[in-house]
Design a protein around this motif. Structure first.
Motif, PDB file in Angstrom:
ATOM      1  N   ARG A   1       0.806  -1.207   0.000  1.00  0.00           N
ATOM      2  CA  ARG A   1       0.000   0.000   0.000  1.00  0.00           C
ATOM      3  C   ARG A   1       0.845   1.266   0.000  1.00  0.00           C
ATOM      4  O   ARG A   1       0.314   2.368   0.004  1.00  0.00           O
ATOM      5  N   THR A   2       2.160   1.113   0.024  1.00  0.00           N
ATOM      6  CA  THR A   2       3.028   2.281   0.080  1.00  0.00           C
ATOM      7  C   THR A   2       3.459   2.691  -1.314  1.00  0.00           C
ATOM      8  O   THR A   2       3.131   2.060  -2.305  1.00  0.00           O
ATOM      9  N   MET A   3       4.227   3.764  -1.349  1.00  0.00           N
ATOM     10  CA  MET A   3       4.714   4.262  -2.630  1.00  0.00           C
ATOM     11  C   MET A   3       5.623   3.227  -3.289  1.00  0.00           C
ATOM     12  O   MET A   3       6.408   2.559  -2.619  1.00  0.00           O
ATOM     13  N   ALA A   4       5.522   3.117  -4.606  1.00  0.00           N
ATOM     14  CA  ALA A   4       6.245   2.075  -5.329  1.00  0.00           C
ATOM     15  C   ALA A   4       7.744   2.147  -5.088  1.00  0.00           C
ATOM     16  O   ALA A   4       8.406   1.134  -4.906  1.00  0.00           O
ATOM     17  N   GLY A   5       8.322   3.342  -5.103  1.00  0.00           N
ATOM     18  CA  GLY A   5       9.757   3.473  -4.922  1.00  0.00           C
ATOM     19  C   GLY A   5      10.227   2.919  -3.603  1.00  0.00           C
ATOM     20  O   GLY A   5      11.288   2.307  -3.505  1.00  0.00           O
ATOM     21  N   SER A   6       9.428   3.129  -2.549  1.00  0.00           N
ATOM     22  CA  SER A   6       9.788   2.636  -1.234  1.00  0.00           C
ATOM     23  C   SER A   6       9.770   1.124  -1.197  1.00  0.00           C
ATOM     24  O   SER A   6      10.649   0.489  -0.624  1.00  0.00           O
ATOM     25  N   VAL A   7       8.762   0.525  -1.826  1.00  0.00           N
ATOM     26  CA  VAL A   7       8.675  -0.928  -1.829  1.00  0.00           C
ATOM     27  C   VAL A   7       9.811  -1.532  -2.635  1.00  0.00           C
ATOM     28  O   VAL A   7      10.389  -2.542  -2.257  1.00  0.00           O
ATOM     29  N   VAL A   8      10.165  -0.927  -3.750  1.00  0.00           N
ATOM     30  CA  VAL A   8      11.289  -1.406  -4.549  1.00  0.00           C
ATOM     31  C   VAL A   8      12.551  -1.434  -3.697  1.00  0.00           C
ATOM     32  O   VAL A   8      13.326  -2.380  -3.728  1.00  0.00           O
ATOM     33  N   GLY A   9      12.768  -0.369  -2.904  1.00  0.00           N
ATOM     34  CA  GLY A   9      13.945  -0.311  -2.052  1.00  0.00           C
ATOM     35  C   GLY A   9      13.984  -1.427  -1.047  1.00  0.00           C
ATOM     36  O   GLY A   9      15.040  -2.004  -0.771  1.00  0.00           O
ATOM     37  N   THR A  10      12.852  -1.776  -0.476  1.00  0.00           N
ATOM     38  CA  THR A  10      12.792  -2.868   0.486  1.00  0.00           C
ATOM     39  C   THR A  10      12.925  -4.212  -0.215  1.00  0.00           C
ATOM     40  O   THR A  10      13.621  -5.109   0.266  1.00  0.00           O
ATOM     41  N   ALA A  11      12.271  -4.380  -1.355  1.00  0.00           N
ATOM     42  CA  ALA A  11      12.280  -5.651  -2.071  1.00  0.00           C
ATOM     43  C   ALA A  11      13.682  -6.069  -2.467  1.00  0.00           C
ATOM     44  O   ALA A  11      13.988  -7.263  -2.533  1.00  0.00           O
ATOM     45  N   ALA A  12      14.561  -5.109  -2.717  1.00  0.00           N
ATOM     46  CA  ALA A  12      15.919  -5.422  -3.159  1.00  0.00           C
ATOM     47  C   ALA A  12      16.722  -6.181  -2.107  1.00  0.00           C
ATOM     48  O   ALA A  12      17.754  -6.771  -2.432  1.00  0.00           O
ATOM     49  N   TYR A  13      16.261  -6.188  -0.866  1.00  0.00           N
ATOM     50  CA  TYR A  13      16.983  -6.855   0.216  1.00  0.00           C
ATOM     51  C   TYR A  13      16.195  -8.036   0.788  1.00  0.00           C
ATOM     52  O   TYR A  13      16.644  -8.666   1.741  1.00  0.00           O
ATOM     53  N   MET A  14      15.040  -8.329   0.227  1.00  0.00           N
ATOM     54  CA  MET A  14      14.236  -9.457   0.690  1.00  0.00           C
ATOM     55  C   MET A  14      14.869 -10.773   0.266  1.00  0.00           C
ATOM     56  O   MET A  14      15.410 -10.893  -0.832  1.00  0.00           O
ATOM     57  N   SER A  15      14.770 -11.778   1.120  1.00  0.00           N
ATOM     58  CA  SER A  15      15.181 -13.122   0.723  1.00  0.00           C
ATOM     59  C   SER A  15      14.136 -13.705  -0.220  1.00  0.00           C
ATOM     60  O   SER A  15      12.984 -13.253  -0.253  1.00  0.00           O
ATOM     61  N   PRO A  16      14.520 -14.689  -1.028  1.00  0.00           N
ATOM     62  CA  PRO A  16      13.539 -15.307  -1.931  1.00  0.00           C
ATOM     63  C   PRO A  16      12.321 -15.849  -1.200  1.00  0.00           C
ATOM     64  O   PRO A  16      11.187 -15.698  -1.669  1.00  0.00           O
ATOM     65  N   GLU A  17      12.543 -16.470  -0.039  1.00  0.00           N
ATOM     66  CA  GLU A  17      11.403 -17.025   0.686  1.00  0.00           C
ATOM     67  C   GLU A  17      10.488 -15.932   1.222  1.00  0.00           C
ATOM     68  O   GLU A  17       9.267 -16.086   1.288  1.00  0.00           O
ATOM     69  N   GLN A  18      11.069 -14.802   1.604  1.00  0.00           N
ATOM     70  CA  GLN A  18      10.243 -13.684   2.060  1.00  0.00           C
ATOM     71  C   GLN A  18       9.481 -13.074   0.890  1.00  0.00           C
ATOM     72  O   GLN A  18       8.305 -12.735   1.019  1.00  0.00           O
ATOM     73  N   ALA A  19      10.135 -12.970  -0.260  1.00  0.00           N
ATOM     74  CA  ALA A  19       9.480 -12.413  -1.443  1.00  0.00           C
ATOM     75  C   ALA A  19       8.301 -13.278  -1.881  1.00  0.00           C
ATOM     76  O   ALA A  19       7.318 -12.771  -2.437  1.00  0.00           O
ATOM     77  N   GLU A  20       8.393 -14.565  -1.627  1.00  0.00           N
ATOM     78  CA  GLU A  20       7.326 -15.491  -2.005  1.00  0.00           C
ATOM     79  C   GLU A  20       6.357 -15.772  -0.863  1.00  0.00           C
ATOM     80  O   GLU A  20       5.515 -16.662  -0.970  1.00  0.00           O
ATOM     81  N   ALA A  21       6.483 -14.992   0.225  1.00  0.00           N
ATOM     82  CA  ALA A  21       5.589 -15.116   1.386  1.00  0.00           C
ATOM     83  C   ALA A  21       5.633 -16.505   2.004  1.00  0.00           C
ATOM     84  O   ALA A  21       4.634 -16.998   2.536  1.00  0.00           O
ATOM     85  N   ARG A  22       6.815 -17.139   1.961  1.00  0.00           N
ATOM     86  CA  ARG A  22       7.001 -18.423   2.621  1.00  0.00           C
ATOM     87  C   ARG A  22       7.535 -18.194   4.034  1.00  0.00           C
ATOM     88  O   ARG A  22       8.015 -17.111   4.357  1.00  0.00           O
ATOM     89  N   PRO A  23       7.456 -19.194   4.900  1.00  0.00           N
ATOM     90  CA  PRO A  23       7.985 -19.039   6.263  1.00  0.00           C
ATOM     91  C   PRO A  23       9.465 -18.681   6.226  1.00  0.00           C
ATOM     92  O   PRO A  23      10.212 -19.153   5.357  1.00  0.00           O
ATOM     93  N   ILE A  24       9.878 -17.831   7.171  1.00  0.00           N
ATOM     94  CA  ILE A  24      11.279 -17.405   7.226  1.00  0.00           C
ATOM     95  C   ILE A  24      11.891 -17.735   8.575  1.00  0.00           C
ATOM     96  O   ILE A  24      11.185 -17.965   9.568  1.00  0.00           O
ATOM     97  N   ASP A  25      13.197 -17.762   8.609  1.00  0.00           N
ATOM     98  CA  ASP A  25      13.951 -17.980   9.834  1.00  0.00           C
ATOM     99  C   ASP A  25      15.198 -17.087   9.763  1.00  0.00           C
ATOM    100  O   ASP A  25      15.314 -16.258   8.844  1.00  0.00           O
ATOM    101  N   PRO A  26      16.124 -17.204  10.708  1.00  0.00           N
ATOM    102  CA  PRO A  26      17.296 -16.305  10.697  1.00  0.00           C
ATOM    103  C   PRO A  26      18.097 -16.305   9.397  1.00  0.00           C
ATOM    104  O   PRO A  26      18.774 -15.325   9.087  1.00  0.00           O
ATOM    105  N   ARG A  27      18.009 -17.361   8.610  1.00  0.00           N
ATOM    106  CA  ARG A  27      18.753 -17.395   7.350  1.00  0.00           C
ATOM    107  C   ARG A  27      18.214 -16.377   6.346  1.00  0.00           C
ATOM    108  O   ARG A  27      18.920 -15.988   5.410  1.00  0.00           O
ATOM    109  N   SER A  28      16.976 -15.930   6.548  1.00  0.00           N
ATOM    110  CA  SER A  28      16.447 -14.855   5.702  1.00  0.00           C
ATOM    111  C   SER A  28      17.204 -13.564   5.954  1.00  0.00           C
ATOM    112  O   SER A  28      17.531 -12.820   5.015  1.00  0.00           O
ATOM    113  N   ASP A  29      17.517 -13.281   7.223  1.00  0.00           N
ATOM    114  CA  ASP A  29      18.336 -12.111   7.544  1.00  0.00           C
ATOM    115  C   ASP A  29      19.732 -12.236   6.952  1.00  0.00           C
ATOM    116  O   ASP A  29      20.356 -11.232   6.567  1.00  0.00           O
ATOM    117  N   ALA A  30      20.257 -13.472   6.882  1.00  0.00           N
ATOM    118  CA  ALA A  30      21.583 -13.676   6.296  1.00  0.00           C
ATOM    119  C   ALA A  30      21.580 -13.265   4.831  1.00  0.00           C
ATOM    120  O   ALA A  30      22.556 -12.674   4.333  1.00  0.00           O
TER     121      ALA A  30
END
Length: 350
Positions: free
Chosen positions: A166-195
Motif C-alpha cells: 500500500r506504500t509508494m512504489a519506490g519505497s517498496v522497490v527499495g525494500t524488495a531489493a533486500y528481501m530473501s527469496p522465501e520472504q518475497a514469495e511469502a514463505r515461512p522465514i527464519d534467521p537465514r532470511s536475515d543472512a
C-alpha cells in the motif's frame, strides 16, 4: 495525529517532529524523569484500535527491548497515553548507511568492521528468537562508535510485510531489493532470511550498487529470485561470503550469523582486533546514547524528512562533525532518514 512541541505522552515531552509516513509519526522528545533525550515513534491506528494486536505487539516489543547489544538501537519503553500507542527509543547521532552509500562504496578496510558489527547484532537477536525481516542500508545507522541496527523486529511486530503493497512504489522497490527469496514469495522465514538480506547489504557496501536491480517491484523480485550479482573483482574471500549469504535456498546459506561473523573476521585477517572494536563500542555506547542529538528511524515506508543544514564556520553558525571513519569528507548538507541535527549554538545553550 500530529503532536506539537510541548505536548506530553505520559512522562515524555515532545521537542520536535522528525518525520511522518505510512507508519505514523516520529518525534524527538525529552524524558522528564531521567532528563535525557529520546525518540518516540507513534504507532499506526490499526495497532492501537485492535486489542489483540496491541497485546501481541506489547509482548513482542518486550522481547526486542531485552536485546542489549552495542550495535542495536535500544528500545527503552512502550507506552499508551490518551489513546496513542508509542515506542520510546534511543537517540542516535550520525547518518544512515544508505546516506553514506549515496556517495559511493566503502573501502573494504572500512566495510569489514561495520559488517562484523552488523553480523554481531543479528547474531544476538537471533539467539533471542527475533528475526529482523527488514535489514537494509536505511535501517543501519553509522555513528562515531560504529554501526547501529535500527527497528529490530518492528517490521514483524506491526505487520509491515502485509502493508508494504500500500506504500509508494519506490519505497517498496527499495525494500524488495533486500528481501530473501522465501520472504518475497511469502514463505515461512527464519534467521537465514536475515543472512540473505545481510549479503545484499554487504554487496552494496563494497560495490556501491544493489545486488538485485530493477525499476519496478516485479523486476526487483524477479532478480532476487533468479539472478546472481556480478563478482566482487579482486576480493575472492569476500565474494565467497557474499555468495553464500545470497544463496537462493536457505539450506545453502550460512547456518547462523555467528558463522558469517567468523568468516568475516577471517577475511579481515584480524579477528582479535574486530572483537576489541566491539568491546570498545560496548563500553562507550551508553555514554554516546546520552550525548546524542540526532535520530534515524527507518521502515519499509516513505518518510517525509526534515534535515537540518550543517555548515562550517564560527560565531554562532552550525558545524559539521565527523560521523565515522568511513565518512572522510565533510559536506555542507546531509539528509538523514527522519534525522534532526542541533546546531553548535543550540548545543551550547542546552
Amino acid at each position: 495525529m500530529t503532536l506539537s512541541a510541548g505536548a506530553r505522552l505520559g512522562p515524555y515531552e515532545i521537542v520536535a517532529n522528525l518525520g511522518s509516513g505510512g507508519m505514523g509519526e516520529v518525534y524527538e522528545a525529552r524524558d522528564t524523569r531521567l532528563h535525557r533525550g529520546v525518540a518516540i515513534k507513534v504507532l499506526p491506528s490499526p495497532v492501537a484500535a485492535d486489542r489483540e494486536s496491541r497485546e501481541r505487539f506489547e509482548r513482542e516489543a518486550r522481547a526486542v527491548a531485552a536485546l542489549n547489544h552495542p550495535h542495536i538501537c535500544t528500545l527503552y519503553d512502550i507506552g499508551r497515553a490518551d489513546g496513542v500507542d508509542f515506542l520510546v527509543m534511543e537517540l542516535l547521532e550520525g547518518e544512515t548507511l544508505a546516506s553514506r552509500l549515496a556517495r559511493g562504496p566503502l573501502p573494504a578496510e572500512d566495510a569489514l568492521p561495520l559488517a562484523i558489527q552488523i553480523a554481531s547484532a543479528l547474531e544476538r537477536a537471533h539467539r533471542a528468537g527475533i528475526v529482523h525481516r527488514d535489514l537494509k542500508p536505511a535501517n543501519i545507522m553509522l555513528t562515531e562508535q560504529g554501526s547501529k541496527v535500527l527497528d529490530f523486529g518492528l517490521a514483524k511486530l506491526v505487520g509491515a510485510d502485509v502493508e508494504a503493497t500500500r506504500t509508494m512504489a519506490g519505497s517498496v522497490v527499495g525494500t524488495a531489493a533486500y528481501m530473501s527469496p522465501e520472504q518475497a514469495e511469502a514463505r515461512p522465514i527464519d534467521p537465514r532470511s536475515d543472512a540473505f538480506s545481510f549479503g545484499a547489504v554487504l554487496y552494496e557496501m563494497l560495490t556501491g550498487h544493489r545486488a538485485f536491480g530493477g525499476d519496478t517491484i516485479a523486476q526487483v523480485l524477479t532478480s532476487v529470485l533468479r539472478d546472481e550479482p556480478p563478482l566482487l573483482a579482486g576480493q575472492p574471500a569476500l565474494d565467497a561470503i557474499v555468495r553464500r549469504c545470497l544463496a537462493k535456498q536457505p539450506s545453502q546459506r550460512f547456518a547462523s550469523m555467528r558463522d558469517v561473523k567468523a568468516s568475516l573476521e577471517r577475511a579481515a585477517g584480524a579477528p582479535a582486533s574486530a572483537r576489541s572494536r566491539d568491546n570498545l563500542t560496548s563500553s562507550t555506547c551508553s555514554m554516546a546514547a546520552s550525548e546524542s542529538r540526532a535520530i534515524a528511524f527507518a521502515s519499509p515506508f516513505s518518510w517525509s524528512i526534515h534535515p537540518k543544514a550543517i555548515t562550517s564556520g564560527r560565531s554562532g553558525t552550525t558545524a559539521s562533525w565527523p560521523i565515522f571513519s568511513t565518512c572522510r569528507t565533510r559536506s555542507r548538507a546531509r539528509s538523514f532518514a527522519a534525522c534532526r541535527w542541533r546546531s553548535a549554538t543550540e548545543r551550547r545553550d542546552s
